[in-house]
Each structure stands twice: as C-alpha cells, then as structure tokens.
Design an enzyme around this catalytic site. Structure first.
Site, PDB file in Angstrom:
ATOM      1  N   HIS A   8       1.020  -1.109   0.119  1.00 54.09           N
ATOM      2  CA  HIS A   8      -0.427  -0.263   0.097  1.00 54.09           C
ATOM      3  C   HIS A   8       1.081   1.333   0.056  1.00 54.09           C
ATOM      4  O   HIS A   8       0.294   2.385   0.477  1.00 54.09           O
ATOM      5  CB  HIS A   8      -0.614   0.049   1.406  1.00 54.09           C
ATOM      6  N   ARG A  28      -5.905  15.996   0.937  1.00 51.44           N
ATOM      7  CA  ARG A  28      -5.780  17.160   1.378  1.00 51.44           C
ATOM      8  C   ARG A  28      -4.356  16.828   2.239  1.00 51.44           C
ATOM      9  O   ARG A  28      -3.520  17.977   2.482  1.00 51.44           O
ATOM     10  CB  ARG A  28      -6.313  16.829   2.390  1.00 51.44           C
ATOM     11  N   ARG A  47      -2.830   3.486  -5.313  1.00 53.14           N
ATOM     12  CA  ARG A  47      -4.048   3.642  -4.873  1.00 53.14           C
ATOM     13  C   ARG A  47      -4.234   5.216  -5.170  1.00 53.14           C
ATOM     14  O   ARG A  47      -5.491   5.286  -4.266  1.00 53.14           O
ATOM     15  CB  ARG A  47      -4.532   3.110  -3.391  1.00 53.14           C
ATOM     16  N   ILE A  92      -4.936  14.676  11.220  1.00 55.04           N
ATOM     17  CA  ILE A  92      -5.979  16.295  11.311  1.00 55.04           C
ATOM     18  C   ILE A  92      -6.962  16.041  10.367  1.00 55.04           C
ATOM     19  O   ILE A  92      -7.202  15.245   9.177  1.00 55.04           O
ATOM     20  CB  ILE A  92      -4.798  17.250  10.235  1.00 55.04           C
ATOM     21  N   GLY A  93      -7.902  16.192  10.686  1.00 58.02           N
ATOM     22  CA  GLY A  93      -9.200  16.222  10.243  1.00 58.02           C
ATOM     23  C   GLY A  93     -10.336  16.685  10.564  1.00 58.02           C
ATOM     24  O   GLY A  93     -10.544  17.965  10.974  1.00 58.02           O
ATOM     25  N   GLU A 183     -15.823  11.234  14.330  1.00 57.02           N
ATOM     26  CA  GLU A 183     -15.463  11.430  13.392  1.00 57.02           C
ATOM     27  C   GLU A 183     -15.089   9.267  13.089  1.00 57.02           C
ATOM     28  O   GLU A 183     -16.254   8.324  13.330  1.00 57.02           O
ATOM     29  CB  GLU A 183     -13.882  11.873  13.107  1.00 57.02           C
ATOM     30  N   MET A 184     -14.762   8.892  12.362  1.00 63.67           N
ATOM     31  CA  MET A 184     -14.632   7.689  11.451  1.00 63.67           C
ATOM     32  C   MET A 184     -13.016   7.068  12.197  1.00 63.67           C
ATOM     33  O   MET A 184     -13.243   6.021  11.428  1.00 63.67           O
ATOM     34  CB  MET A 184     -14.727   7.620  10.547  1.00 63.67           C
ATOM     35  N   GLU A 185     -11.612   7.727  12.811  1.00 61.82           N
ATOM     36  CA  GLU A 185     -10.426   7.205  12.105  1.00 61.82           C
ATOM     37  C   GLU A 185      -9.981   7.032  13.538  1.00 61.82           C
ATOM     38  O   GLU A 185      -9.369   5.943  13.403  1.00 61.82           O
ATOM     39  CB  GLU A 185      -9.916   7.709  11.297  1.00 61.82           C
ATOM     40  N   SER A 207     -16.856  20.788  12.025  1.00 61.82           N
ATOM     41  CA  SER A 207     -17.088  21.396  10.643  1.00 61.82           C
ATOM     42  C   SER A 207     -18.587  21.599  10.122  1.00 61.82           C
ATOM     43  O   SER A 207     -19.524  22.130   9.668  1.00 61.82           O
ATOM     44  CB  SER A 207     -16.822  20.186   9.418  1.00 61.82           C
ATOM     45  N   ARG A 221     -14.490  26.160   6.383  1.00 64.01           N
ATOM     46  CA  ARG A 221     -13.874  24.780   6.331  1.00 64.01           C
ATOM     47  C   ARG A 221     -12.253  25.532   6.600  1.00 64.01           C
ATOM     48  O   ARG A 221     -11.209  25.097   7.247  1.00 64.01           O
ATOM     49  CB  ARG A 221     -14.136  23.974   5.989  1.00 64.01           C
TER      50      ARG A 221
END
Length: 240
Positions: A8, A28, A47, A92-93, A183-185, A207, A221
């Site tokens: 990967h 980003r 990818r 960072i998100g 969030e998701m991570e 956000s 944003r």
C-alpha cells in the site's frame, strides 16, 4: 525494519519523516504539502493515497492520506509505525460536534476515542481497552492552540463505523456521556500506536453539528483548517 515498499506504500527506507500528518483525503495531503512544506517529494501514489515529505521551518515532516474509516487508517498507520519506523502520527480532519457547547470552528483534541468498532478484538484483551492519545503531543497541541487563540476542546471523540446510522438516536446517546464529536478513524490509530509503542494524536475541526444541521461553508472550512494545520505542524518541530 520489515521489507519496504509495502502493498500500500511505495516509499523506500528513509523517505518518510518521523512525524506524519494524516488527513483522510489524499488531496488534502497534497494541499498541505503544496501550501505548508518546502522541498517536497512525493513518496506514494499507490491507490492514489498520496504521501509527501518536505520541510517545515527546516525540519522534515511527512503528510499522507489515511482514507475513511478505521479499516483504512488501520492499514496505513500500521505500516507507518511498524514498517517505516514512524514515531508519531497526527490525524488532522473534520468532525461533527455532539456535546453541548461544542461550536463550529472549534478545534477538538481527542484525549480518548470511544468506538463502536470491533477493531480491538484482534488483540484478545481480557476486557475493554480505552484508546487514548499521547499526552506529550496533546499537551503541546493545546499550548499551541491557546497561543494562536484557537477555541479548543479536549476530551472524548467517537470513532464511528457508520456514517449513515440506522438508529437516529445514536448521536444523542453518545453526547449524553460527554463525547465531544464524531469522526471515523481515531480509535484505530490510537490502538495501532499503543500496540507499536508509538505516539498518536487526533486533531479535528468542527465542520458541522449533526443534531442541529449547522455546517461551515467551504471557505470557512479552509480558514479553520489552516489554524488546525499550524497546531499540527508545530508538533513536528523539536520541543522547546
């Protein structure tokens, strides 16, 4: 060090800095490299998960996309920690604000990461593990945010497996426990860091507010993201 490149990541040994900033979106990551770093090289495009290394105030730092969700960041952070000997990853998100008082543009620093994911099951622990941030990184991030005057909240975030949840009450129930944002991570990142005995931190700009429907415009944003980047990049510099 295990054999690199990996399935990967096309980077060779020595091409990735000890500190990596990790947004979800690979574009980003390119934005960060183009606007904040000097002498940039691209070390990965496998990818289309772009990764770059450059210099910030004379010090090497890398930035690489991590994708959406724990399975994705789980792969990329695992390889960075275990195959490329990265010391610290700063996510960072963006995030959706949940707790009362969390406002648009706030910087949320994830002290801990609740989750409905089964990612920790692989470690076969005899109980429930609480994924947490590295305190040294967290302390430095909060100090920098205060110095910049960025509104900052520190506490639990939720790393959710479902973006579209069939249960419409789920956010309210997490908020009732004081969870600041969804969030998701982060939980996957924190678990990988703990297992590898490395450092990790989640920084998220609020956000949107899912329970009220409020959200930032694209321009808003971008401004908030720039403030978050100043905090994140400061963590790649030697501690004063």
């Amino acid at each position: 060090m295990p054999s690199v490149p990996t399935p990967h990541n096309a980077a060779l040994e020595g091409q990735i800095a000890k500190t990596v900033l990790m947004p979800g979106d690979p574009l980003r990551a390119k934005y960060v490299a183009d606007h904040f770093l000097e002498d940039v090289t691209c070390f990965n495009s496998v990818r289309n998960m772009l990764g770059f290394t450059g210099n910030y105030q004379g010090h090497p730092v890398s930035v690489m996309g991590g994708g959406m969700g724990i399975p994705s960041i789980g792969i990329y952070s695992y390889e960075l920690f275990n195959f490329y000997d990265v010391d610290a990853i700063i996510r960072i998100g963006s995030a959706g604000g949940l707790a009362e008082g969390v406002a648009l543009r706030d910087l949320v620093v994830g002290l801990g990461a609740c989750t409905d994911s089964n990612y920790a099951a692989q470690f076969k622990l005899p109980g429930t593990y609480a994924p947490i941030a590295d305190f040294g990184l967290l302390r430095r991030a909060v100090r920098k945010a205060e110095e910049l005057g960025v509104p900052t909240r520190v506490g639990n975030v939720l790393s959710a497996d479902s973006f579209y949840n069939a249960d419409p009450t789920v956010n309210e129930r997490w908020a009732s426990m004081g969870v600041l944002a969804v969030e998701m991570e982060s939980a996957g990142l924190y678990l990988n860091a703990a297992k590898a005995h490395k450092k990790a931190l989640c920084l998220c700009t609020i956000s949107d507010l899912p329970m009220t429907g409020e959200s930032l415009s694209a321009d808003e944003r971008q401004t908030s993201f720039t403030q978050m980047m100043e905090v994140a990049l400061s963590l790649a510099l030697p501690e004063e």
